[in-house]
Design an enzyme around this catalytic site. Structure first.
Site, mmCIF file in Angstrom:
data_model
loop_
_atom_site.group_PDB
_atom_site.id
_atom_site.type_symbol
_atom_site.label_atom_id
_atom_site.label_comp_id
_atom_site.label_asym_id
_atom_site.label_seq_id
_atom_site.Cartn_x
_atom_site.Cartn_y
_atom_site.Cartn_z
ATOM 1 C CG HIS A 138 -0.550 0.256 2.504
ATOM 2 N ND1 HIS A 138 -0.774 -0.617 3.549
ATOM 3 C CD2 HIS A 138 0.123 1.306 3.039
ATOM 4 C CE1 HIS A 138 -0.250 -0.108 4.642
ATOM 5 N NE2 HIS A 138 0.303 1.057 4.371
ATOM 6 C CD GLU A 143 -4.501 -1.245 3.192
ATOM 7 O OE1 GLU A 143 -3.501 -1.779 2.661
ATOM 8 O OE2 GLU A 143 -4.657 -1.170 4.418
HETATM 9 C C1 GLP Z 1 1.140 3.611 7.031
HETATM 10 C C2 GLP Z 1 1.087 4.847 6.125
HETATM 11 C C3 GLP Z 1 1.928 4.688 4.878
HETATM 12 C C4 GLP Z 1 3.297 4.108 5.237
HETATM 13 C C5 GLP Z 1 3.109 2.749 5.852
HETATM 14 C C6 GLP Z 1 4.421 2.036 6.175
HETATM 15 O O1 GLP Z 1 0.165 2.688 6.750
HETATM 16 N N1 GLP Z 1 -0.245 5.208 5.750
HETATM 17 O O2 GLP Z 1 2.058 5.944 4.232
HETATM 18 O O3 GLP Z 1 4.093 4.025 4.097
HETATM 19 O O4 GLP Z 1 2.383 2.932 7.071
HETATM 20 O O5 GLP Z 1 4.906 2.428 7.405
HETATM 21 P P1 GLP Z 1 6.327 2.041 8.004
HETATM 22 O O6 GLP Z 1 7.285 3.001 7.399
HETATM 23 O O7 GLP Z 1 6.156 2.278 9.467
HETATM 24 O O8 GLP Z 1 6.574 0.638 7.646
#
Ligand code: GLP
Length: 240
Positions: A138, A143
């Site tokens: 995503h 999603e």
């Molecule tokens: C969330 C955000 C995304 C982000 C993702 C991954 O769901 N909406 O924009 O890329 O988390 O997060 P992480 O960097 O903590 O793995």
């Protein structure tokens, strides 16, 4: 898509921050597209450092965030507005009235999404968009699905995303199950896209991104139609 492979998270954060610094240096009134999650925190730390040492001026910058949980209050410490204040805005000389995050308390979420898209039309295009990636591919909160939405919209979160994001909440029941997010088309309107991918739990999704397929089952693969995408990953994500 161009790929830059870094030794570790520190180097990835620095490389990513350099793109943003260069952008704002070349165009002080740049429109930045910003992201949340654990991955961009190191990049934001670097930007704060540059601002404090006088090498990066945010005074004419405008920013748009990708997404926000729904419903959630801006002062809730799990909201993306709160995250941005804590991790960047409160520490640099940005004019907060020009930092936009979808309103997690909007009475009419559909109208809020339309207004956000219109505001982006008016102030944009985004010069440089920062992206992280979910383990399921995503981007923002777009999603995997049969069909994806082009514009800013309200969406449900998949179980795996709720689970992945539960680490930031006291318990999983507190994770909102909906969000307001830019659509894939909104994201693709940015002139340049910088995606950060860190850690071996992102290896599978990165490998999918590096093959030639485009599929709505991995929304990030849609980025392959964009002419200027840079993926900055660390060795852990690249090698698995
Ligand atoms: C969330 C955000 C995304 C982000 C993702 C991954 O769901 N909406 O924009 O890329 O988390 O997060 P992480 O960097 O903590 O793995």
């Amino acid at each position: 898509m161009r790929i830059i492979i870094c030794e570790n998270y520190e180097e990835l954060s620095e490389k990513g921050a350099e793109f943003f610094k260069a952008q704002v240096t070349l165009k002080p009134d740049s429109v930045l597209g910003l992201a949340t999650g654990g991955t961009p925190v190191g990049l934001y730390k670097k930007l704060i450092e540059y601002n404090k040492n006088g090498s990066l001026d945010f005074s004419r910058v405008t920013s748009f965030n990708l997404d926000e949980y729904y419903p959630i209050a801006p002062d809730n410490d799990q909201s993306y507005r709160y995250f941005m204040n804590e991790n960047l805005f409160d520490h640099v000389n940005i004019d907060k009235t020009r930092t936009y995050v979808p309103d997690g308390l909007a009475k009419d979420p559909e109208a809020q999404c339309k207004a956000y898209e219109a505001l982006l039309e008016e102030k944009g295009p985004v010069d440089i968009q920062l992206l992280g990636i979910g383990r399921n591919g995503h981007i923002g909160f777009n999603e995997p699905d049969e069909k994806l939405n082009a514009v800013t919209h309200i969406t449900g979160l998949t179980e795996s995303t709720v689970e992945a994001n539960a680490r930031f909440f006291a318990d999983i029941s507190q994770v909102p199950t909906k969000a307001l997010t830019m659509g894939i088309g909104t994201i693709l309107k940015s002139k340049k896209i910088v995606m950060l991918i860190s850690g071996k739990e992102k290896h599978e999704v990165l490998s999918e991104l590096l093959n030639d397929d485009i599929t709505t089952k991995n929304p990030a693969t849609l980025l392959k139609v964009h002419p200027d995408v840079v993926i900055i990953c660390d060795k852990a994500a690249y090698e698995g």
